[in-house]
Design an enzyme around this catalytic site. Structure first.
Site, PDB file in Angstrom:
ATOM      1  N   GLY A 133      14.919  16.282  45.575  1.00  0.00           N
ATOM      2  CA  GLY A 133      14.190  15.685  44.466  1.00  0.00           C
ATOM      3  C   GLY A 133      13.445  16.663  43.584  1.00  0.00           C
ATOM      4  N   THR A 134      13.638  17.965  43.793  1.00  0.00           N
ATOM      5  CA  THR A 134      12.884  18.969  43.037  1.00  0.00           C
ATOM      6  C   THR A 134      13.114  18.844  41.539  1.00  0.00           C
ATOM      7  OG1 THR A 134      13.065  20.474  44.912  1.00  0.00           O
ATOM      8  CG2 THR A 134      12.440  21.425  42.806  1.00  0.00           C
ATOM      9  N   GLY A 135      14.372  18.754  41.121  1.00  0.00           N
ATOM     10  CA  GLY A 135      14.683  18.707  39.694  1.00  0.00           C
ATOM     11  C   GLY A 135      14.158  17.457  39.021  1.00  0.00           C
ATOM     12  N   CYS A 136      14.333  16.311  39.664  1.00  0.00           N
ATOM     13  CA  CYS A 136      13.818  15.049  39.122  1.00  0.00           C
ATOM     14  C   CYS A 136      12.310  15.115  38.984  1.00  0.00           C
ATOM     15  CB  CYS A 136      14.182  13.885  40.035  1.00  0.00           C
ATOM     16  SG  CYS A 136      15.939  13.708  40.400  1.00  0.00           S
TER      17      CYS A 136
ATOM     18  N   LYS B 260      16.146  26.843  34.962  1.00  0.00           N
ATOM     19  CA  LYS B 260      15.503  26.979  36.276  1.00  0.00           C
ATOM     20  C   LYS B 260      16.238  28.032  37.101  1.00  0.00           C
ATOM     21  CE  LYS B 260      16.129  22.564  36.855  1.00  0.00           C
ATOM     22  NZ  LYS B 260      16.118  21.153  37.270  1.00  0.00           N
TER      23      LYS B 260
ATOM     24  N   THR C 281      13.580  20.085  50.176  1.00  0.00           N
ATOM     25  CA  THR C 281      13.361  20.212  48.735  1.00  0.00           C
ATOM     26  C   THR C 281      14.117  19.147  47.936  1.00  0.00           C
ATOM     27  OG1 THR C 281      15.201  21.803  48.628  1.00  0.00           O
ATOM     28  CG2 THR C 281      12.972  22.701  48.880  1.00  0.00           C
TER      29      THR C 281
END
Length: 267
Positions: A208-211, A175, A206
């Site tokens: 929690g984006t990765g989860c 990412k 933003t």
């Protein structure tokens, strides 16, 4: 009655509701699969950061895994915060015998910079968890933590992905959202390569984006998509969620997992 595809998340609980197990289950519901959970750790967390975390005993994590997978089963699995070498080993050992695709989000640090993985657990992630991964989704900091490769620009995404692939996952999605310029993520299995660009939204909320991205990939895999398609659909979902992230508390708010519902025509 038709049972929807089932997706299991193995991660930590976020008391603020923006990341971790809570974000995973919201994402799965939004995409149309049945979400199930194995809680590996509990965090005291809000919009300002992580005030503390407590990992569950290995036997509790193992029992949850056996309970869900032994009876219900899963069409895809997603892992997030696993905290310790022991928990990483327990999860990796159980998933090694499962036919379902596994999406590994190698969570090492929170959005606020708080550590969520013990330093001594990094080697266990490399040697035990990554080899069972269908897709691993590191951000640039996590790539450096896993491989010591530091990405400075978009050209550095491919060497970083190749370094992660050496640990055994089938696919890696690096990412690149923290690089300057347009956000670009790179997906590769070592021979095929796909790049996913998105609009950069001027929104600080933003959390929690990765989860959310990893759970969306797992959900689409459970629905039958191949990895490149699943990643593309997940990117579309998370980009919309980021665009509509909202303030919560005094710090960084979460992405909006219900953005498609909120934006729907009520008629």
């Amino acid at each position: 009655m038709t049972t929807p595809p089932r997706v299991l998340t193995i991660a930590g609980s976020d008391s603020g509701g923006g990341a971790g197990i809570q974000a995973d289950l919201k994402t799965m519901l939004a995409i149309g699969v049945h979400g199930m959970s194995v809680i590996a750790a509990v965090t005291a967390q809000n919009s300002l950061g992580v005030q503390g975390y407590w990992e569950l005993p290995a036997e509790a994590v193992r029992a949850q895994l056996d309970s869900v997978l032994g009876d219900i089963g899963a069409q895809a699995v997603k892992t997030g915060m696993l905290a310790s070498p022991e928990l990483v080993a327990v999860v990796a050992g159980r998933l090694a015998g499962e036919p379902a695709p596994v999406v590994v989000d190698p969570v090492g640090v929170s959005k606020h910079g708080d550590p969520l993985l013990a330093p001594e657990a990094v080697e266990t992630v490399r040697t035990r968890l990554l080899p069972v991964a269908t897709v691993v989704t590191p951000n640039l900091w996590e790539v450096e933590q896993l491989t010591s490769v530091k990405v400075e620009d978009e050209e550095g995404l491919r060497p970083a992905a190749e370094a992660v692939l050496e640990f055994g996952p089938a696919w890696v999605l690096v990412k690149g959202g923290h690089l300057p310029g347009r956000p670009v993520d790179l997906l590769t299995d070592g021979s095929r390569e796909f790049r996913f660009a998105a609009e950069r939204h001027d929104n600080r909320h933003t959390h929690g984006t990765g989860c959310t991205l990893a759970s969306a990939i797992a959900a689409h895999l459970a629905l039958g998509a191949e990895v490149p398609e699943a990643v593309g659909l997940a990117k579309e979902y998370v980009t919309g969620a980021i665009a509509r992230g909202f303030p919560l508390g005094a710090g960084i708010g979460p992405v909006d997992h219900a953005w498609r519902w909120r934006g729907a025509d009520p008629g």
